[in-house]
Each structure stands twice: as structure tokens, then as C-alpha cells.
Write a protein that holds these residues in place. Structure first.
Motif, PDB file in Angstrom:
ATOM      1  N   TYR A 151     -18.409 -26.684 -13.581  1.00  0.00           N
ATOM      2  CA  TYR A 151     -18.686 -25.532 -14.441  1.00  0.00           C
ATOM      3  C   TYR A 151     -17.874 -24.330 -13.979  1.00  0.00           C
ATOM      4  N   PHE A 152     -17.850 -23.303 -14.834  1.00  0.00           N
ATOM      5  CA  PHE A 152     -17.304 -22.022 -14.413  1.00  0.00           C
ATOM      6  C   PHE A 152     -18.126 -20.897 -15.045  1.00  0.00           C
ATOM      7  N   VAL A 153     -18.103 -19.732 -14.418  1.00  0.00           N
ATOM      8  CA  VAL A 153     -18.905 -18.593 -14.858  1.00  0.00           C
ATOM      9  C   VAL A 153     -17.977 -17.473 -15.320  1.00  0.00           C
ATOM     10  N   VAL A 154     -18.320 -16.884 -16.463  1.00  0.00           N
ATOM     11  CA  VAL A 154     -17.489 -15.829 -17.043  1.00  0.00           C
ATOM     12  C   VAL A 154     -18.300 -14.546 -17.192  1.00  0.00           C
ATOM     13  N   ASN A 155     -17.669 -13.424 -16.898  1.00  0.00           N
ATOM     14  CA  ASN A 155     -18.280 -12.120 -17.120  1.00  0.00           C
ATOM     15  C   ASN A 155     -18.123 -11.736 -18.594  1.00  0.00           C
ATOM     16  N   THR A 156     -19.174 -11.177 -19.190  1.00  0.00           N
ATOM     17  CA  THR A 156     -19.129 -10.776 -20.601  1.00  0.00           C
ATOM     18  C   THR A 156     -19.359  -9.270 -20.716  1.00  0.00           C
ATOM     19  N   GLY A 157     -19.473  -8.796 -21.946  1.00  0.00           N
ATOM     20  CA  GLY A 157     -19.747  -7.376 -22.152  1.00  0.00           C
ATOM     21  C   GLY A 157     -21.096  -6.971 -21.605  1.00  0.00           C
TER      22      GLY A 157
END
Length: 302
Positions: free
Chosen positions: A274-280
């Protein structure tokens, strides 16, 4: 219109699993006589086989509103015409000849979810319920009087695939029960004007490729709803990574506190699975994607 004591003659327009499941129910009922089945232009072979087995005429039209098509339809002298997942719009001529006698099943909570791809839109819009509605067909798309309607809960774990299954099952049940109401009431069944529920209602257009693009400036919840809303068998959402399209199939909203400030769309963490992404607002874990590009923490999706 006078009906025989128990028999109801119908003409059936539809295709795919929606129509197939409903026809199975109808064929078990000896008091309902299906005079013909009209398929979509790209026909479902299962229904062809089923109709042949039951010795029911089965055909399709290039244009359901042609004079020759209408002549063929009316030659069967049906009490009602039934539509389930049919891909053509009935015109003024056939609507006049069969006034208030063409019934449609719509997988949307009318009058608020008229139009196309409404299951996708319900998920994208974070609805807590979706609807299945049977209604009379008139000249305005999905605006005829409602005969029967049910609301079905949408869980936070539902995806487009699970909602499709729920809709197919409930559409089949609801349409059959609607036919039985019509039969029992001998055509004098009650309906509800959609304007009595809401004067304007709402219409949703068919989704396009631009609707698949993830805007990482949006919140993690909005992005999560987009991903599940158009997941398989839909096209799946997409983002750009190193000038290549990355399709995202599954995600999960997570809480991940860090002191470092990240850009919107930046990969915070990358592992094998998996990977984690920063959002608004918030962070989202991506659990399934393709193609399996070489992703790295610190890079930013465009």
C-alpha cells in the motif's frame, strides 16, 4: 381497460442481468403472460435462450419509435409494456397509444436521482441511501408518476459492485411486485406525482472520463467516495504519476499524524502492499492500483 380475472398480458423491454432475473420471476407466475421480449441493440444471449425455451417471440429494434416497430409492438395487444434496463427512449406515438401503460424500473430514488449512472453518483455524493423506483413512463425522462419505491441503505464499505448487486436484486423484486399490484387492482392502481415529493428533483448526466480524475485538493473522504463510486466494474479513478496514468481500485481513510507538512497529492509512505497520500484534508491509504509503477515516498501526484 377490462382484464381477465387473473391474466395480465405484457410486452417486455430490457436486457442484461437486471431483466434476466426479473423475467425468471415473471415466468414462474402462470397468471402473467409475456407476449414478446424486446432486447437492447447489443443483446444478452441468456435472454435469447430463455425466450426460445419458453417459446416467446424475442427481437430487437434499431429504432423503437419507427412506424414498423410500433406496428409490431401494438400487434400483440398487450395490457402493459414493461421496461427494465432498456436503452431506447419511448417517443410520443407509442406513449399516446399506450397512455399510462408503460412501466419502468429505475435504480434511483426519484425524483432526486433521475438520469444516468445514478448508483455511481450516489456513492460519489456520499449518500446514506439509494432508491429503486417503478414509475409510469411519460415524455420527460424519469419524471412519470411513481407507483412503488423502496430505500436501501448504503454502508461505508459499499462499492459500485456491491451496490449493483443490491440494485439488481431489489429492482427484480420491486418490478415483479409492481406488476402484481397492477394485476390485482385491474389497472386502477394509485400513483404519486413526483412534483408532490419535490417540485424540481434532480438529474444526473452520464459520467465521462474527466469525472474519473482524482483532485488531491479534496478531502480524504471525498476521494474515498470517488474511488469506491467508480471502482470495478466501473473504469476506476485515475491520477497522473510521472506522466503516466495510474488507476486506483481500492482505498481506506486513515489517521496518520506527522510533524512534517506535506503537499496535497504527496506520497507520505510507500510499502509493498500500500501507499499513503496526503489530501486537502486528511490522509488516504491506497490498497489496490494498476499498473504497478515504481512509486516512491516524497513524489507528488499531478
Amino acid at each position: 381497460m377490462k382484464f381477465e380475472k387473473k391474466n395480465l398480458n405484457i410486452g417486455y423491454f430490457g436486457d442484461g442481468n437486471w431483466a434476466y432475473q426479473n423475467l425468471i420471476k415473471i415466468f414462474k407466475d402462470k397468471t402473467i403472460s409475456t407476449k414478446f421480449i424486446c432486447l437492447r441493440k447489443k443483446a444478452d444471449n441468456r435472454i435469447k435462450i430463455l425466450s426460445k425455451k419458453k417459446k416467446i417471440p424475442c427481437f430487437k429494434f434499431e429504432n423503437v419509435n419507427d412506424k414498423s416497430s410500433i406496428k409490431k409492438i401494438t400487434s400483440y395487444k398487450c395490457d402493459y409494456l414493461i421496461s427494465m434496463s432498456y436503452d431506447q427512449i419511448f417517443g410520443k406515438k407509442i406513449l399516446t397509444l399506450m397512455k399510462n401503460k408503460i412501466i419502468n424500473c429505475h435504480a434511483g430514488l426519484l425524483p432526486f436521482y433521475r438520469g444516468r449512472n445514478v448508483l455511481n453518483w450516489a456513492l460519489v455524493n456520499d449518500e446514506k441511501f439509494f432508491g429503486v423506483t417503478t414509475h409510469l413512463i411519460n415524455e420527460k425522462i424519469d419524471q412519470g408518476n411513481i407507483i412503488k419505491q423502496i430505500k436501501i441503505k448504503i454502508s461505508k464499505f459499499d462499492t459500485y459492485r456491491t451496490l449493483l448487486k443490491k440494485a439488481e436484486k431489489n429492482c427484480s423484486i420491486l418490478l415483479y411486485s409492481t406488476i402484481k399490484i397492477i394485476q390485482k387492482q385491474k389497472g386502477n392502481f394509485a400513483t404519486i406525482s413526483q412534483k408532490n415529493i419535490n417540485q424540481k428533483g434532480s438529474y444526473f448526466r452520464k459520467r465521462n472520463s474527466q469525472d474519473e480524475e482524482i483532485n488531491w485538493s479534496k478531502s480524504a473522504k471525498e476521494i474515498y467516495n470517488l474511488i469506491r463510486g467508480i471502482s470495478s466494474p466501473g473504469p476506476n479513478s485515475k491520477t497522473i504519476y510521472n506522466n503516466k496514468i495510474l488507476r486506483i481500485k481500492k482505498s481506506k481513510i486513515i489517521k496518520l499524524k506527522t510533524k512534517k507538512i506535506f503537499k496535497k497529492g504527496e506520497i507520505i509512505l510507500k510499502t509493498k502492499n500500500y501507499f499513503v497520500v496526503n489530501t486537502g484534508f486528511g490522509r488516504i491509504k491506497i490498497l489496490d492500483w494498476y499498473p504497478k509503477l515504481s512509486l516512491k515516498a516524497g513524489q507528488v501526484f499531478s
